[in-house]
Design an enzyme around this catalytic site. Structure first.
Site, short mmCIF file in Angstrom:
data_model
loop_
_atom_site.label_atom_id
_atom_site.label_comp_id
_atom_site.label_asym_id
_atom_site.label_seq_id
_atom_site.Cartn_x
_atom_site.Cartn_y
_atom_site.Cartn_z
N LYS A 172 48.01 56.41 25.59
CA LYS A 172 48.14 57.87 25.48
C LYS A 172 49.61 58.30 25.49
O LYS A 172 50.48 57.58 25.96
CB LYS A 172 47.30 58.55 26.57
CG LYS A 172 45.82 58.42 26.23
CD LYS A 172 44.89 59.15 27.13
CE LYS A 172 43.45 58.95 26.60
NZ LYS A 172 42.44 59.34 27.56
N ARG A 179 39.25 52.02 30.61
CA ARG A 179 38.96 52.00 29.16
C ARG A 179 40.26 51.71 28.44
O ARG A 179 41.20 52.50 28.51
CB ARG A 179 38.40 53.37 28.76
CG ARG A 179 38.07 53.52 27.29
CD ARG A 179 37.60 54.95 27.02
NE ARG A 179 37.27 55.15 25.62
CZ ARG A 179 38.15 55.41 24.67
NH1 ARG A 179 39.44 55.51 24.96
NH2 ARG A 179 37.77 55.57 23.41
N1 PMM Z 1 39.90 58.89 26.00
C1 PMM Z 1 39.67 58.90 24.67
C2 PMM Z 1 38.38 58.72 24.16
N2 PMM Z 1 37.34 58.54 25.00
N3 PMM Z 1 36.49 58.35 27.18
C3 PMM Z 1 36.68 58.38 28.50
N4 PMM Z 1 35.63 58.23 29.34
N5 PMM Z 1 37.91 58.55 29.05
C4 PMM Z 1 39.02 58.72 28.27
O1 PMM Z 1 40.13 58.90 28.82
C5 PMM Z 1 38.85 58.72 26.85
C6 PMM Z 1 37.55 58.54 26.34
C7 PMM Z 1 40.81 59.10 23.71
O2 PMM Z 1 41.40 57.90 23.39
P1 PMM Z 1 41.21 57.11 21.97
O3 PMM Z 1 41.41 58.10 20.87
O4 PMM Z 1 42.24 56.06 21.99
O5 PMM Z 1 39.84 56.52 21.93
#
Ligand code: PMM
Length: 285
Positions: free
Chosen positions: A208, A244
């Site tokens: 991020k 994650r």
């Molecule tokens: N961040 C993203 C997508 N899904 N789900 C959870 N539970 N927590 C998060 O912080 C989260 C998520 C965004 O990141 P990406 O675009 O790299 O998937």
């Protein structure tokens, strides 16, 4: 030990790995690689939630992800489905997913709580204020830690009132979602405070924007994998149920260091501090 959820974004516009796994075969292959690298769970998403992203229809989302979920489930992988849409969560449940990962905590789709209740799947409720187009305009808090805990507590009340089993709920502070950089650092600093909600907590820091601040100007996104792995260790030390991440190998190595240190002194793993609960079906053997 904290579980590792590997990110499998089957989207052409994801900020960090955008487009790379956008065909079904490539996505399946990457999911298997993440599993081989030590992911306990694979989080399959078909709609980008990065700041400014435009929404896709549930139909397109399902076309992207259902074949991937079906095949990875057939091969025995444990899957979560990263979706804001109740219809997609239901389709993924039928295709073999075990977890619904809803970054809106049930706020984006009024039908989501019913699907979580009916399927009985583990349900991740993340702290969320608005869709990707607006979320950066809503990053104001009195005290981000207490405000996010209160908001998540309210989501738990609403979800359980709608029939979701409390034992199945996992909470997530939502790093990067309507958060300024300092908010993310404060939340990481006080992850232990989330134990007061009495539910498992997962953390998504991976790649991020706020992590760019610890790197030289212009560093590529992939350079955020090292600070991501450090955050994984901090989250594990605070008692997180899962992290994650995109780079599963790095976080697996980092968490193994933590585990090795814990085992070295007592012969058995140290009790995880923080006292967060873990759904029994997801603990390590
Ligand atoms: N961040 C993203 C997508 N899904 N789900 C959870 N539970 N927590 C998060 O912080 C989260 C998520 C965004 O990141 P990406 O675009 O790299 O998937």
């Amino acid at each position: 030990m904290t579980l590792i959820m590997g990110v499998l974004n089957v989207t052409p516009d994801s900020f960090s790995d955008g487009g790379q796994w956008a065909s079904t075969d490539a996505a399946i292959e990457h999911g298997l690689l993440l599993h081989a690298q030590g992911a306990d769970l694979i989080d399959v998403g078909g709609e980008s939630t990065r700041p400014g992203a435009t929404r896709v229809t549930p139909e397109l989302e399902q076309r992207r992800i259902i074949p991937v979920v079906t095949e990875l489930a057939r091969q025995g992988l444990r899957l979560s489905i990263d979706t804001l849409n109740a219809a997609t969560a239901l389709a993924a449940a039928k295709a073999g997913a075990s977890i619904i990962n809803d970054v809106s905590g049930g706020l984006a789709d009024p039908g989501m709580a019913a699907v979580a209740a009916e399927t009985g799947l583990t349900y991740v409720a993340m702290h969320w204020r608005a869709h990707a187009q607006q979320m950066d305009t809503l990053a104001e808090y009195d005290d981000v830690v207490t405000d996010v805990i209160a908001a998540l507590g309210a989501r738990v009340d609403a979800l359980t009132a709608a029939g979701v089993d409390r034992e199945r709920i996992v909470l997530d502070p939502g790093l990067g979602f309507s958060k300024k950089p300092e908010h993310n650092w404060q939340l990481i600093n006080r992850l232990d405070a989330f134990a007061e909600l009495g539910l498992p907590v997962m953390v998504g820091a991976s790649r991020k924007r706020f992590l760019a601040a610890v790197l030289p100007d212009g560093a590529p996104v992939i350079a955020r994998d090292l600070p991501t792995a450090v955050v994984s260790v901090l989250a594990a030390q605070a008692g997180a149920w899962a992290v994650r991440v995109h780079d599963v190998a790095a976080t697996r190595a980092a968490l193994t260091v933590l585990d090795s240190v814990a085992r070295s002194t007592m012969g058995t793993p140290r009790d995880v501090p923080g006292g967060m609960q873990r759904p029994s079906q997801w603990t390590h053997d």
